[in-house]
Design a protein around this motif. Structure first.
Motif, PDB file in Angstrom:
ATOM      1  N   LEU A 128       8.991  -9.547   3.152  1.00  0.00           N
ATOM      2  CA  LEU A 128      10.002  -8.091   2.889  1.00  0.00           C
ATOM      3  C   LEU A 128      11.028  -9.485   2.721  1.00  0.00           C
ATOM      4  O   LEU A 128      12.241  -9.759   1.772  1.00  0.00           O
ATOM      5  CB  LEU A 128      10.086  -7.748   3.542  1.00  0.00           C
ATOM      6  CG  LEU A 128       8.539  -6.619   2.935  1.00  0.00           C
ATOM      7  CD1 LEU A 128       8.544  -5.290   4.077  1.00  0.00           C
ATOM      8  CD2 LEU A 128       8.756  -7.013   1.509  1.00  0.00           C
TER       9      LEU A 128
ATOM     10  N   ILE B 285       0.679  -1.136  -0.023  1.00  0.00           N
ATOM     11  CA  ILE B 285      -0.052  -0.042  -0.055  1.00  0.00           C
ATOM     12  C   ILE B 285       0.491   1.420   0.079  1.00  0.00           C
ATOM     13  O   ILE B 285       0.228   2.713  -0.140  1.00  0.00           O
ATOM     14  CB  ILE B 285      -1.079  -0.079   1.264  1.00  0.00           C
ATOM     15  CG1 ILE B 285      -0.228   0.264   2.386  1.00  0.00           C
ATOM     16  CG2 ILE B 285      -2.006  -1.269   1.028  1.00  0.00           C
ATOM     17  CD1 ILE B 285      -0.712  -0.054   3.601  1.00  0.00           C
ATOM     18  N   ARG B 286       2.350   1.150  -0.129  1.00  0.00           N
ATOM     19  CA  ARG B 286       3.142   2.259  -0.247  1.00  0.00           C
ATOM     20  C   ARG B 286       2.865   3.388   0.814  1.00  0.00           C
ATOM     21  O   ARG B 286       3.180   3.877   0.807  1.00  0.00           O
ATOM     22  CB  ARG B 286       2.968   2.887  -1.571  1.00  0.00           C
ATOM     23  CG  ARG B 286       2.650   2.584  -3.123  1.00  0.00           C
ATOM     24  CD  ARG B 286       4.333   2.272  -3.242  1.00  0.00           C
ATOM     25  NE  ARG B 286       4.609   1.434  -4.576  1.00  0.00           N
ATOM     26  CZ  ARG B 286       4.631   0.408  -5.055  1.00  0.00           C
ATOM     27  NH1 ARG B 286       4.516  -0.672  -4.419  1.00  0.00           N
ATOM     28  NH2 ARG B 286       4.680  -0.123  -6.294  1.00  0.00           N
ATOM     29  N   CYS B 287       2.910   2.286   2.288  1.00  0.00           N
ATOM     30  CA  CYS B 287       2.725   3.204   3.754  1.00  0.00           C
ATOM     31  C   CYS B 287       4.204   3.797   3.880  1.00  0.00           C
ATOM     32  O   CYS B 287       4.350   4.846   4.630  1.00  0.00           O
ATOM     33  CB  CYS B 287       2.119   2.685   4.952  1.00  0.00           C
ATOM     34  SG  CYS B 287       3.297   0.716   4.901  1.00  0.00           S
ATOM     35  N   GLY B 288       5.055   3.113   3.223  1.00  0.00           N
ATOM     36  CA  GLY B 288       6.441   3.445   4.091  1.00  0.00           C
ATOM     37  C   GLY B 288       7.100   2.723   5.257  1.00  0.00           C
ATOM     38  O   GLY B 288       8.218   3.569   5.403  1.00  0.00           O
ATOM     39  N   LYS B 289       6.549   2.143   5.546  1.00  0.00           N
ATOM     40  CA  LYS B 289       6.484   1.489   7.439  1.00  0.00           C
ATOM     41  C   LYS B 289       8.623   1.173   6.790  1.00  0.00           C
ATOM     42  O   LYS B 289       8.893   0.825   7.506  1.00  0.00           O
ATOM     43  CB  LYS B 289       5.585   1.090   7.519  1.00  0.00           C
ATOM     44  CG  LYS B 289       5.037   1.650   8.761  1.00  0.00           C
ATOM     45  CD  LYS B 289       3.590   0.401   9.078  1.00  0.00           C
ATOM     46  CE  LYS B 289       3.523   1.236  10.202  1.00  0.00           C
ATOM     47  NZ  LYS B 289       2.013   0.194  11.432  1.00  0.00           N
TER      48      LYS B 289
ATOM     49  N   CYS C  43       5.052  -3.734   8.326  1.00  0.00           N
ATOM     50  CA  CYS C  43       4.917  -4.078   6.845  1.00  0.00           C
ATOM     51  C   CYS C  43       2.986  -4.459   7.592  1.00  0.00           C
ATOM     52  O   CYS C  43       2.530  -5.756   7.326  1.00  0.00           O
ATOM     53  CB  CYS C  43       5.427  -5.502   5.904  1.00  0.00           C
ATOM     54  SG  CYS C  43       4.662  -5.733   4.481  1.00  0.00           S
ATOM     55  N   PRO C  44       2.443  -3.768   7.334  1.00  0.00           N
ATOM     56  CA  PRO C  44       0.686  -3.945   7.880  1.00  0.00           C
ATOM     57  C   PRO C  44      -0.118  -4.730   6.315  1.00  0.00           C
ATOM     58  O   PRO C  44      -1.182  -5.382   6.410  1.00  0.00           O
ATOM     59  CB  PRO C  44       0.067  -2.928   7.362  1.00  0.00           C
ATOM     60  CG  PRO C  44       1.128  -2.043   6.469  1.00  0.00           C
ATOM     61  CD  PRO C  44       1.836  -2.502   6.681  1.00  0.00           C
ATOM     62  N   ALA C  45       0.724  -5.001   5.521  1.00  0.00           N
ATOM     63  CA  ALA C  45       0.069  -5.800   4.034  1.00  0.00           C
ATOM     64  C   ALA C  45       0.835  -7.657   4.009  1.00  0.00           C
ATOM     65  O   ALA C  45      -0.269  -8.304   3.448  1.00  0.00           O
ATOM     66  CB  ALA C  45       0.652  -5.486   3.029  1.00  0.00           C
TER      67      ALA C  45
ATOM     68  N   ARG D  19       3.853  -8.572   3.613  1.00  0.00           N
ATOM     69  CA  ARG D  19       4.903  -9.228   2.555  1.00  0.00           C
ATOM     70  C   ARG D  19       5.906 -10.005   2.966  1.00  0.00           C
ATOM     71  O   ARG D  19       6.437  -9.144   3.869  1.00  0.00           O
ATOM     72  CB  ARG D  19       5.147  -8.531   1.383  1.00  0.00           C
ATOM     73  CG  ARG D  19       3.590  -7.318   1.176  1.00  0.00           C
ATOM     74  CD  ARG D  19       3.717  -6.119   0.497  1.00  0.00           C
ATOM     75  NE  ARG D  19       4.406  -6.620  -1.098  1.00  0.00           N
ATOM     76  CZ  ARG D  19       3.800  -7.308  -2.093  1.00  0.00           C
ATOM     77  NH1 ARG D  19       2.586  -7.607  -2.017  1.00  0.00           N
ATOM     78  NH2 ARG D  19       4.043  -7.207  -3.157  1.00  0.00           N
TER      79      ARG D  19
HETATM   80  S1  SF4 Z   1       6.085  -1.920   4.993  1.00  0.00           S
HETATM   81 FE1  SF4 Z   1       4.500  -3.008   3.496  1.00  0.00          FE
HETATM   82  S2  SF4 Z   1       3.052  -2.193   2.766  1.00  0.00           S
HETATM   83 FE2  SF4 Z   1       4.252  -0.822   3.769  1.00  0.00          FE
HETATM   84  S3  SF4 Z   1       5.401   0.234   1.839  1.00  0.00           S
HETATM   85 FE3  SF4 Z   1       6.577  -1.671   2.956  1.00  0.00          FE
HETATM   86  S4  SF4 Z   1       5.550  -3.819   1.921  1.00  0.00           S
HETATM   87 FE4  SF4 Z   1       4.595  -1.672   0.884  1.00  0.00          FE
END
Ligand code: SF4
Ligand code: SF4
Length: 441
Positions: free
Chosen positions: A421, A367-371, A415-417, A419
């Motif tokens: 990572l 969601i491009r939250c940048g967390k 990451c709220p999604a 993912r």
């Molecule tokens: S924390 Fe997760 S949802 Fe947010 S920008 Fe990073 S990958 Fe995307």
């Protein structure tokens, strides 16, 4: 309070076993010793079936620079030298010994007397650390003597000691500082002699005030050792972050701490160094926290290497709702795939993670939250590295600094999604590293 500036997170600390004094786990009936208990090449067995061994006897030698000697943690008879499945299920060469009595090599000082005066010279200390098979006990298991083979053109300004213990749950460093703090400081003195550094700096996270006060009191006898309180923040104990916190120096990307005049060791490693240098005792034990929210018992054990994991598990009991058992901390550790394996050097925890906690959320679109970017202590863009690694675009992975990832997991944690990572970045890092090595051949 000192800390690093970029990124970092504060996961639930869960230092549930911090009040549990270190207990000695009973000597098992049999041990199985993998010849790969360290970073680097496997050690080479020098015993065979039928040989009698004593506690502390050399059983496998280091034949290359980045390798570590291996010693028997028990007395008895070697029954086989054969591949055996490790924690991950892969078969690795191992030496199995049936235990008889507890007879130690005569050259090891087994008394409890604390030996303060260091009589070994600089080269003798490095040689002793090597001979005793000491490796970093903060997780990486890098052979310690290699860090002290300092190129003549380099100068060491600081020995940096990691007492941060920033991984949740794990409490063995904390207990070692409280119970063996004096020995640790003698170990630090040995490292100062070995490196020629004028000063050592010990960093301890603020969530261990008793250990901080204890070491600070003990260190008042040593003008060249300073103890600092660090902000409780993950990954405070990571090498580059710790150097930044304690000296303000920045290790350039792709370089080692020696480039900025530092060598980093973990606090429990300094205890192993004390035992090697002052007692001539090889590294034959590991310190392991048994913990988890549902754990039937909380322990900090001293365990002989090669002890069966399942034997320890049957002693402490596996909670019913256990989803996975993790070795090495919930952030950077690994789930154990095969419990019919054996304790190795630096195995700092067995954590019971319950089913609800161990289940991952359903992976959704970014969601491009940048967390993840805010959390990364290396200033990377984890969402981007994930995408590039997924596309197998390793040229771009390299350009965007994937090789600087310290695999701390801070990005994935929040990451709220949900993912994965770190999982994908690890794959990308491996492939990119291979690409770079092939190109440089
Ligand atoms: S924390 Fe997760 S949802 Fe947010 S920008 Fe990073 S990958 Fe995307
Ligand atoms: S795992 Fe790598 S990319 Fe993720 S936060 Fe840690 S250093 Fe950054």
């Amino acid at each position: 309070m000192k800390t690093f500036k970029i990124g970092g997170i504060h996961p639930e600390e869960n230092k549930l076993a911090k009040e549990e004094a270190i207990e000695v786990f009973p000597i098992p009936k049999q041990v199985t010793l993998f010849v790969t208990q360290h970073l680097g090449a496997p050690s080479t067995p020098i015993v065979q079936a039928g040989d009698k061994v004593k506690v502390g006897q050399l059983v496998a030698t280091a034949q290359t620079l980045v390798c570590a000697n291996l010693h028997s943690p028990v007395s008895g008879t070697v029954v086989k030298v054969d591949p055996v499945p490790d924690m991950t299920g892969y078969r690795k060469l191992a030496i199995t010994i049936d235990v008889e009595d507890d007879i130690w090599e005569e050259t090891i000082d087994t008394t409890s007397e604390i030996r303060k005066e260091i009589t070994l010279t600089k080269p003798e200390i490095i040689e002793r650390i090597k001979a005793c098979g000491v490796v970093g006990l903060g997780g990486a298991c890098f052979p310690t003597h290699v860090k002290y083979m300092i190129p003549p053109e380099k100068k060491v300004d600081y020995i940096i000691i990691n007492g941060a213990e920033c991984e949740p749950y794990i409490t063995t460093d904390h207990r070692i500082m409280l119970e063996n703090g004096e020995e640790c400081l003698i170990g630090v003195q040995a490292l100062l002699i070995a490196s020629g550094a004028p000063e050592a700096r010990i960093g301890i996270e603020a969530n261990k005030p008793d250990a901080f006060e204890h070491l600070q009191r003990l260190a008042s006898q040593y003008p060249n050792i300073k103890v600092f309180k660090l902000k409780t923040k993950y990954p405070q104990g990571a090498e580059k972050q710790l150097i930044k916190s304690l000296t303000g120096r920045e290790v350039p990307n792709g370089k080692l701490p020696i480039e900025v005049g530092c060598i980093v060791n973990n606090i429990t490693t300094t205890y192993a160094i004390y035992e090697a240098v002052q007692k001539n005792k090889p590294l034959i034990e590991t310190y392991t926290t048994i913990s988890g929210k549902g754990a039937k018992t909380l322990k900090n054990y001293k365990i002989r290497l090669g002890t069966s994991i399942s034997e320890v598990l049957s002693t402490v009991g596996i909670p019913e709702n256990t989803g996975k058992i993790v070795s090495g901390g919930p952030m950077m550790g690994k789930a154990i795939a095969n419990i019919n394996s054996y304790f190795v050097k630096g195995m700092s925890s067995l954590l019971f993670i319950d089913e609800s906690e161990s289940k991952r959320g359903v992976v959704e679109e970014c969601i491009r939250c940048g967390k993840c970017v805010t959390a990364c202590p290396m200033g990377l863009e984890p969402y981007l590295l994930y995408a590039l690694a997924t596309r197998a675009d390793y040229e771009e992975c390299e350009k965007h600094g994937i090789m600087n990832c310290i695999e701390c997991g801070s990005c994935q944690y929040g990451c709220p999604a949900f993912r994965p990572l770190l999982d994908m970045i690890r794959v990308g890092k491996n492939k990119t590293g291979y690409m770079i090595r092939t190109r440089n051949k």
